[in-house]
Design an enzyme around this catalytic site. Structure first.
Site, short mmCIF file in Angstrom:
data_model
loop_
_atom_site.label_atom_id
_atom_site.label_comp_id
_atom_site.label_asym_id
_atom_site.label_seq_id
_atom_site.Cartn_x
_atom_site.Cartn_y
_atom_site.Cartn_z
N ASP A 27 -68.70 -21.11 39.81
CA ASP A 27 -68.72 -22.10 40.26
C ASP A 27 -69.06 -22.23 41.78
OD1 ASP A 27 -69.33 -25.00 39.70
OD2 ASP A 27 -69.29 -24.82 37.92
N ASP B 54 -83.38 -26.96 20.89
CA ASP B 54 -84.49 -27.33 19.64
C ASP B 54 -85.07 -27.10 18.87
OD1 ASP B 54 -84.75 -28.84 23.17
OD2 ASP B 54 -85.47 -27.02 23.18
N HIS C 195 -88.74 -25.72 27.60
CA HIS C 195 -88.12 -26.66 26.76
C HIS C 195 -87.71 -27.89 27.87
CE1 HIS C 195 -84.01 -28.16 26.02
NE2 HIS C 195 -83.60 -28.47 27.58
N1 LIG Z 1 -82.11 -25.65 27.73
C1 LIG Z 1 -81.58 -26.95 27.01
O1 LIG Z 1 -81.28 -26.96 26.32
C2 LIG Z 1 -80.37 -27.34 27.87
C3 LIG Z 1 -79.97 -28.47 27.10
C4 LIG Z 1 -78.82 -29.04 27.98
C5 LIG Z 1 -78.51 -29.20 29.32
N2 LIG Z 1 -79.14 -27.93 29.73
C6 LIG Z 1 -79.38 -28.68 31.23
O2 LIG Z 1 -77.75 -27.01 31.42
C7 LIG Z 1 -77.17 -27.25 32.98
C8 LIG Z 1 -75.45 -27.56 33.06
O3 LIG Z 1 -75.40 -28.95 31.89
P1 LIG Z 1 -74.28 -28.80 32.20
O4 LIG Z 1 -74.26 -30.71 30.96
O5 LIG Z 1 -72.67 -28.28 32.02
O6 LIG Z 1 -74.21 -29.57 33.12
P2 LIG Z 1 -73.08 -30.10 34.21
O7 LIG Z 1 -73.18 -30.86 36.11
O8 LIG Z 1 -71.50 -30.34 33.54
O9 LIG Z 1 -72.45 -28.38 35.45
C9 LIG Z 1 -72.98 -27.61 36.23
C10 LIG Z 1 -72.04 -27.22 36.55
O10 LIG Z 1 -72.66 -25.86 36.99
C11 LIG Z 1 -72.37 -25.93 38.33
N3 LIG Z 1 -73.30 -25.35 39.82
C12 LIG Z 1 -73.72 -26.35 40.07
N4 LIG Z 1 -74.76 -24.93 40.69
C13 LIG Z 1 -73.85 -23.87 41.47
C14 LIG Z 1 -74.34 -22.51 41.53
N5 LIG Z 1 -75.08 -22.55 42.13
N6 LIG Z 1 -73.45 -21.79 40.87
C15 LIG Z 1 -72.84 -21.85 39.56
N7 LIG Z 1 -72.17 -22.57 39.58
C16 LIG Z 1 -72.94 -24.08 39.74
C17 LIG Z 1 -72.21 -27.52 38.76
O11 LIG Z 1 -70.51 -27.18 39.83
C18 LIG Z 1 -71.79 -27.23 38.26
O12 LIG Z 1 -69.40 -27.13 37.42
C19 LIG Z 1 -78.46 -28.79 33.28
O13 LIG Z 1 -79.35 -27.89 34.32
C20 LIG Z 1 -78.42 -29.05 32.48
O14 LIG Z 1 -80.26 -29.60 32.31
C21 LIG Z 1 -80.02 -27.18 29.42
#
Ligand SMILES: NC(=O)c1ccc[n+]([C@@H]2O[C@H](COP(=O)([O-])OP(=O)(O)OC[C@H]3O[C@@H](n4cnc5c(N)ncnc54)[C@H](O)[C@@H]3O)[C@@H](O)[C@H]2O)c1
Length: 354
Positions: free
Chosen positions: A65, A182, A210
């Site tokens: 992180d 999805d 997505h």
């Molecule tokens: N593909 C899918 O189906 C799907 C579904 C749900 C969420 N998502 C995506 O997943 C991602 C994470 O979601 P979440 O709810 O856990 O978000 P969140 O905000 O709770 O957690 C994201 C984490 O990533 C960390 N982070 C930011 N930049 C970083 C970096 N450069 N290196 C390492 N860590 C970093 C943040 O500090 C945070 O702890 C989002 O982009 C969300 O849109 C994708």
């Protein structure tokens, strides 16, 4: 007759415990980025409990992180220890991508910058593409060359493409984007509509990006009703639903969860990431699963974008399901989501030039 199984505590030794002979397997290193975030909070337990790599495969977790989140990550590490999981061989929390990606066999790239109020989609894409460029470079330098990379952080398809581009020493087949959430949503909608358990609905496909342009396609789906397998189109017998409300419900499900929970899908996203990686490592047999993979132009889709297709997996290698009929309606849907991916790719490549 002795029973053979594995444990993590002493990776190369063999113990005989009464009737049970325990072979100690080597742990594999698995990285989760965004490890202090909400998806990771559910995902880490699933990986460390054996739900992804199997009940006999120990794992050494690398947790990446950003520096300001190291305090929160420390709490996650404490909780993992407190779970007392037999398959968890060790945990490495870090803010350094090269340390995080060193020798990993599997990478869950979850961490991304969240969309802030007033932020344009373009700005979000630019911020996240830079993260995935840097992580591609780090993977290229220090990860195993057979690492399997699953990108969850959005825009997942284009992030996976950029990550692969900046990791040229790793085969591009090893970079995938998650559309399994999805698929699971689509399967669950159809199961509820028909009134059967979700396990009895198969061959639903997610095509493309997505994003809201994705195409959830039930035209090849089958369900088991009364012990017999039948086509979902025949059972539901409502073309307007299958081309209308079904598609939009799946496309907008993420927004519906945010509206209700005030936070984005996390439990279901973590479950989908586990499903995706488990099927990639352990195989699908004849099940079809949807994965964002680098397109070879199959089904008239644009080449060299990460496009979601139905695939099967054998011996750790995915293969696009061939020979499906694409209707005129499906053609339009496949083309629209493909067009969006081509545009995203161009924007991302422009950002990477800077
Ligand atoms: N593909 C899918 O189906 C799907 C579904 C749900 C969420 N998502 C995506 O997943 C991602 C994470 O979601 P979440 O709810 O856990 O978000 P969140 O905000 O709770 O957690 C994201 C984490 O990533 C960390 N982070 C930011 N930049 C970083 C970096 N450069 N290196 C390492 N860590 C970093 C943040 O500090 C945070 O702890 C989002 O982009 C969300 O849109 C994708």
């Amino acid at each position: 007759m002795p029973i053979w199984c594995c444990a993590a505590s002493a990776p190369t030794e063999t113990h005989v415990v009464s009737e049970v002979v325990v072979i100690m397997a080597e742990p594999i290193r698995v990285v989760v980025t965004g490890a202090a975030g909400q998806i990771a909070y559910s995902l880490l337990y699933q990986i460390a409990s054996g739900a992804v790599f199997g009940p006999q495969q120990p794992v050494f977790l690398h947790l990446l992180d950003i520096a300001p989140m190291m305090g929160v990550l420390e709490g996650v590490v404490m909780e993992l220890a407190d779970c007392a999981l037999p398959l968890l061989a060790g945990v490495l929390p870090t803010a350094n991508p090269e340390e995080a990606f060193k020798d990993v066999a599997a990478a869950f790239l979850v961490g991304a910058m969240p969309r802030k109020e007033g932020m344009e989609r373009k700005d979000l894409l630019a911020a996240n593409v830079r993260i995935f460029k840097e992580q591609g470079q780090a993977l290229d330098k220090v990860a195993r060359k057979d690492v399997k990379v699953l990108v969850v952080g959005n825009p997942a398809n284009t992030n996976a493409l950029i990550c692969s581009k900046y990791a040229p020493s790793i085969p591009k087949e090893n970079f995938t984007a998650m559309t399994r959430l999805d698929q699971n949503r689509a399967q669950s909608q159809l199961a509820a509509k028909i009134g059967v358990p979700v396990k009895d609905v198969k061959r639903v496909i997610i095509w493309g990006n997505h994003s809201s342009t994705q195409f959830p396609d039930a035209s090849n789906a089958v369900a088991i009703v009364g012990g017999a397998q039948k086509s979902v189109s025949e059972i539901i017998n409502d073309d307007a639903y299958l081309k209308g409300a079904f598609v939009t419900t799946v496309q907008k499900r993420g927004a519906a969860v945010i509206a209700a929970r005030k936070m984005s899908s996390a439990l279901s996203a973590a479950k989908a990431a586990s499903d995706h990686m488990r099927d990639w490592f352990l195989g699908t047999e004849d099940r079809w699963v949807s994965m964002g993979v680098v397109s070879d132009g199959s089904y008239g889709t644009p080449r060299d974008v990460v496009y979601s297709f139905p695939v099967t997996v054998t011996n750790g290698k995915w293969k696009i399901v061939e020979g499906l009929t694409i209707s005129d309606f499906a053609r339009q849907m496949l083309d629209a989501t493909g067009k969006e991916l081509v545009e995203e790719k161009q924007e991302a490549l422009d950002v990477c030039k800077d």
